[in-house]
Design an enzyme around this catalytic site. Structure first.
Site, short mmCIF file in Angstrom:
data_model
loop_
_atom_site.label_atom_id
_atom_site.label_comp_id
_atom_site.label_asym_id
_atom_site.label_seq_id
_atom_site.Cartn_x
_atom_site.Cartn_y
_atom_site.Cartn_z
N THR A 141 0.65 -1.32 -0.11
CA THR A 141 0.05 -0.10 -0.28
C THR A 141 0.77 1.09 -0.11
OG1 THR A 141 -1.65 -1.07 1.20
CG2 THR A 141 -2.16 0.87 1.27
N TYR B 96 3.97 -12.47 5.65
CA TYR B 96 2.26 -11.66 4.79
C TYR B 96 2.42 -12.74 4.13
CZ TYR B 96 0.54 -7.87 1.85
OH TYR B 96 -0.90 -7.53 1.08
N LYS C 155 -0.48 -11.95 8.24
CA LYS C 155 -0.43 -11.62 7.77
C LYS C 155 -1.47 -11.98 7.21
CE LYS C 155 -1.39 -7.32 5.27
NZ LYS C 155 -1.10 -6.22 4.47
#
Length: 294
Positions: A45, A133, A162
């Site tokens: 992001t 992740y 995550k």
């Protein structure tokens, strides 16, 4: 450190192709005021693929400086080359990050043994707590459930994952396989409630760049075990969560949304391109529906 609660995968504001430090500071202040658990600078992001190494480390340094100990700073320092990931992680540790987010190596599609050795080697070369992740939609491979359990068992500072694979059943499998003190966090805003109902204990959020107080409340309601109230909140905000992830590839919609509120420019770096006029109009209407534009 325990990873539990609400974390914001921060956008990286640009102005004239440079990091907009003032906008970044203001964004972090909004997060802290909303009660966020932690911030995650320079993840996907945060446009990590298009910042250079010096910028990458500078964004982390600024995040640490601006957070000033008021929330966790979980630096996105993953890479598809183990050596590069170690160098970034050690640099993040040096400037004061309190944790690291390590994405699955992308494009080269390593085997599960390669994934295990990659993360183990990183963990052995840092004192930071590590959040794995798994995001097969971007990396092409996922961290296997058995691999995750193996890493949790063998590496004392690999303490969390995550999970962004979109599967509630996989969360169930992870919850069965990992130690009780190993935390699972949702990597998808729309799936926060179902993931937390199956054992996840938090969220790494994109939408919280825009509405941090909403995600903080939703996650806390789930942690309190009040899933009836959480379902009401989920129903109310789901159209926004989904819109921010479907109008274009992340982080294009969320950066545009924050820009429409006047908190940063809409500037992206190629190969990311701005929203089309039609999609921008859809986004504006969506934000207006939720009362997010003045």
């Amino acid at each position: 450190m325990t990873f539990r609660g609400t974390y914001t995968a921060l956008i990286t504001p640009f102005r004239d192709d440079r990091i907009d430090a003032a906008a970044f500071k203001a964004l972090i202040e909004r997060q802290i005021a909303a009660g966020i658990t932690g911030i995650v600078p320079v993840g996907t992001t945060g446009e990590s693929p298009t910042v250079d190494t010096d910028e990458h480390i500078e964004v982390i340094r600024l995040a640490v400086e601006y957070a000033a100990g008021r929330c966790q700073v979980v630096a996105g320092t993953g890479a598809n080359a183990t050596k590069e990931a170690i160098e970034l992680t050690q640099a993040a540790e040096k400037v004061g990050a309190t944790g690291t987010l390590q994405v699955v190596p992308y494009y080269n599609k390593p085997s599960q043994e390669g994934i295990y050795r990659h993360f183990r080697t990183i963990a052995e070369n840092t004192g930071l707590p590590v959040m794995l992740y798994s995001v097969p939609g971007r990396s092409g491979v996922e961290i296997g459930v058995e691999t995750t359990a193996r890493l949790a068992e063998d590496c004392k500072n690999i303490v969390s994952i995550k999970e962004a694979g979109g599967s509630v059943d996989r969360v169930n499998q992870l919850f069965q396989a990992v130690p009780a003190d190993f935390s699972i966090l949702s990597g998808d805003d729309p799936l926060t409630l179902p993931f937390m109902s199956c054992g996840a204990v938090g969220l790494v959020s994109v939408a919280s760049n825009l509405v941090p107080e909403v995600l903080v409340k939703l996650v806390q309601t789930c942690l309190d075990g009040d899933f009836v109230a959480a379902l009401t909140q989920q129903k109310q905000w789901y159209p926004l969560f989904r819109g921010l992830m479907t109008l274009d590839v992340n982080p294009v919609p969320i950066k545009m949304a924050v820009a429409l509120q006047g908190h940063c420019t809409e500037e992206l770096r190629l190969p990311l391109a701005p929203l089309t006029d039609a999609a921008k109009l859809q986004l504006r209407h969506l934000l207006e529906e939720f009362g997010l534009l003045a």
